[in-house]
Design a protein around this motif. Structure first.
Motif, PDB file in Angstrom:
ATOM      1  N   LYS A 199      16.023   3.075  25.479  1.00  0.00           N
ATOM      2  CA  LYS A 199      16.156   4.155  24.641  1.00  0.00           C
ATOM      3  C   LYS A 199      17.258   3.918  24.731  1.00  0.00           C
ATOM      4  O   LYS A 199      18.386   4.719  23.359  1.00  0.00           O
ATOM      5  CB  LYS A 199      14.626   4.458  24.835  1.00  0.00           C
ATOM      6  CG  LYS A 199      13.589   4.168  24.744  1.00  0.00           C
ATOM      7  CD  LYS A 199      12.993   5.254  24.774  1.00  0.00           C
ATOM      8  CE  LYS A 199      11.286   5.336  24.876  1.00  0.00           C
ATOM      9  NZ  LYS A 199      10.530   6.421  25.368  1.00  0.00           N
ATOM     10  N   SER A 200      17.980   3.553  25.603  1.00  0.00           N
ATOM     11  CA  SER A 200      19.777   4.726  25.414  1.00  0.00           C
ATOM     12  C   SER A 200      20.145   3.303  26.287  1.00  0.00           C
ATOM     13  O   SER A 200      19.805   3.181  27.712  1.00  0.00           O
ATOM     14  CB  SER A 200      19.580   5.410  26.473  1.00  0.00           C
ATOM     15  OG  SER A 200      21.495   6.079  26.364  1.00  0.00           O
TER      16      SER A 200
ATOM     17  N   ASP B  21      26.914   1.724  28.472  1.00  0.00           N
ATOM     18  CA  ASP B  21      28.802   0.861  28.454  1.00  0.00           C
ATOM     19  C   ASP B  21      28.895   0.346  28.527  1.00  0.00           C
ATOM     20  O   ASP B  21      29.444  -1.118  28.415  1.00  0.00           O
ATOM     21  CB  ASP B  21      30.195   2.482  28.625  1.00  0.00           C
ATOM     22  CG  ASP B  21      29.834   3.699  27.616  1.00  0.00           C
ATOM     23  OD1 ASP B  21      29.388   3.705  26.230  1.00  0.00           O
ATOM     24  OD2 ASP B  21      30.818   4.105  27.632  1.00  0.00           O
TER      25      ASP B  21
ATOM     26  N   CYS C  34      26.190  -3.521  25.763  1.00  0.00           N
ATOM     27  CA  CYS C  34      27.153  -2.866  24.470  1.00  0.00           C
ATOM     28  C   CYS C  34      27.890  -3.845  25.067  1.00  0.00           C
ATOM     29  O   CYS C  34      29.034  -3.777  24.087  1.00  0.00           O
ATOM     30  CB  CYS C  34      26.871  -1.570  25.454  1.00  0.00           C
ATOM     31  SG  CYS C  34      28.156  -0.550  25.123  1.00  0.00           S
TER      32      CYS C  34
ATOM     33  N   ARG D  51      29.795  -0.687  21.427  1.00  0.00           N
ATOM     34  CA  ARG D  51      28.620   0.813  20.756  1.00  0.00           C
ATOM     35  C   ARG D  51      28.346   0.943  19.900  1.00  0.00           C
ATOM     36  O   ARG D  51      26.894   1.129  20.027  1.00  0.00           O
ATOM     37  CB  ARG D  51      29.791   1.802  21.488  1.00  0.00           C
ATOM     38  CG  ARG D  51      29.665   2.996  21.185  1.00  0.00           C
ATOM     39  CD  ARG D  51      28.451   3.609  22.257  1.00  0.00           C
ATOM     40  NE  ARG D  51      27.222   3.288  22.108  1.00  0.00           N
ATOM     41  CZ  ARG D  51      26.780   2.896  24.491  1.00  0.00           C
ATOM     42  NH1 ARG D  51      27.081   3.012  25.066  1.00  0.00           N
ATOM     43  NH2 ARG D  51      25.690   2.372  24.101  1.00  0.00           N
ATOM     44  N   ALA D  52      28.783   1.224  18.808  1.00  0.00           N
ATOM     45  CA  ALA D  52      27.517   1.906  17.789  1.00  0.00           C
ATOM     46  C   ALA D  52      26.965   0.403  17.198  1.00  0.00           C
ATOM     47  O   ALA D  52      25.803   0.528  17.098  1.00  0.00           O
ATOM     48  CB  ALA D  52      29.122   1.175  16.266  1.00  0.00           C
TER      49      ALA D  52
ATOM     50  N   ASP E 198      24.375   1.222  19.880  1.00  0.00           N
ATOM     51  CA  ASP E 198      22.734   2.098  19.471  1.00  0.00           C
ATOM     52  C   ASP E 198      22.382   1.695  18.031  1.00  0.00           C
ATOM     53  O   ASP E 198      21.070   2.148  18.170  1.00  0.00           O
ATOM     54  CB  ASP E 198      24.145   3.696  19.284  1.00  0.00           C
ATOM     55  CG  ASP E 198      24.623   3.891  20.740  1.00  0.00           C
ATOM     56  OD1 ASP E 198      24.288   4.209  21.337  1.00  0.00           O
ATOM     57  OD2 ASP E 198      25.479   4.828  19.938  1.00  0.00           O
ATOM     58  N   ARG E 199      22.432   1.814  17.271  1.00  0.00           N
ATOM     59  CA  ARG E 199      21.600   1.168  16.209  1.00  0.00           C
ATOM     60  C   ARG E 199      20.200   0.008  16.732  1.00  0.00           C
ATOM     61  O   ARG E 199      18.743   0.429  16.498  1.00  0.00           O
ATOM     62  CB  ARG E 199      22.348   0.032  14.590  1.00  0.00           C
ATOM     63  CG  ARG E 199      22.829   0.934  14.390  1.00  0.00           C
ATOM     64  CD  ARG E 199      23.674   0.415  13.042  1.00  0.00           C
ATOM     65  NE  ARG E 199      23.757  -0.710  12.933  1.00  0.00           N
ATOM     66  CZ  ARG E 199      25.333  -1.146  13.192  1.00  0.00           C
ATOM     67  NH1 ARG E 199      26.317  -0.617  13.414  1.00  0.00           N
ATOM     68  NH2 ARG E 199      25.561  -2.963  12.976  1.00  0.00           N
TER      69      ARG E 199
ATOM     70  N   ALA F  31      18.898   0.231  20.511  1.00  0.00           N
ATOM     71  CA  ALA F  31      18.339   0.935  20.758  1.00  0.00           C
ATOM     72  C   ALA F  31      17.577   2.033  19.702  1.00  0.00           C
ATOM     73  O   ALA F  31      16.658   1.858  19.836  1.00  0.00           O
ATOM     74  CB  ALA F  31      19.182   1.798  21.052  1.00  0.00           C
ATOM     75  N   ASP F  32      17.890   2.061  18.851  1.00  0.00           N
ATOM     76  CA  ASP F  32      17.460   3.275  17.802  1.00  0.00           C
ATOM     77  C   ASP F  32      15.901   2.071  17.095  1.00  0.00           C
ATOM     78  O   ASP F  32      15.182   2.929  16.925  1.00  0.00           O
ATOM     79  CB  ASP F  32      18.344   3.836  16.684  1.00  0.00           C
ATOM     80  CG  ASP F  32      19.241   5.016  17.105  1.00  0.00           C
ATOM     81  OD1 ASP F  32      18.848   5.486  18.465  1.00  0.00           O
ATOM     82  OD2 ASP F  32      20.337   4.467  16.830  1.00  0.00           O
TER      83      ASP F  32
ATOM     84  N   GLY G  48      14.635   0.134  20.878  1.00  0.00           N
ATOM     85  CA  GLY G  48      14.413   0.741  21.838  1.00  0.00           C
ATOM     86  C   GLY G  48      13.385   0.887  22.550  1.00  0.00           C
ATOM     87  O   GLY G  48      12.383   1.406  22.445  1.00  0.00           O
TER      88      GLY G  48
END
Length: 123
Positions: free
Chosen positions: A40-41, A44, A49, A54-55, A58-59, A61-62, A65
């Protein structure tokens, strides 16, 4: 748990919709052929990652996740063959070396693409 198991090019299309085509191909290039748990998170130092940035991590994981995704391998490689050929800078032999396919298989992939574009007389 969120499971996403979609075969082949459909899986790549879904990943492309969630991440963008370039990032979906990057994910498939690095993790293709595996079932990948997506936290989910994503930290780094996590391999996702490190591979995607990073970006994009995060997408991802959204989108997935807390679950696993089956990362397509062959669909991404086939798309890569088509993209390399459409750029026109590489020969068939160079594309074969770049993608770990034989020259014959590169020709076959490109012929299938041409056949799909041509369609049938009765369409």
């Amino acid at each position: 748990m969120n499971e996403r198991a979609i075969p082949g090019s459909d899986a790549l299309a879904e990943l492309s919709e969630a991440l963008g085509e370039a990032d979906a191909i990057a994910l498939a290039t690095r993790f293709g052929g595996t079932r990948l748990y997506v936290p989910k998170s994503i930290g780094d130092n996590h391999p996702i990652c490190a591979a995607l940035g990073r970006a994009t991590a995060d997408r991802l994981a959204d989108w997935a996740g807390g679950g696993s995704i089956d990362v397509p391998k062959q669909a991404a490689k086939r798309l890569r063959v088509q993209n390399l050929r459409s750029r026109g800078a590489l020969t068939i032999a160079q594309i074969a070396l770049e993608t770990s396919y034989s020259e014959r298989h590169v020709y076959r992939i490109l012929q299938e693409q041409a056949d799909d574009r041509q369609g049938s007389l009765f369409d």
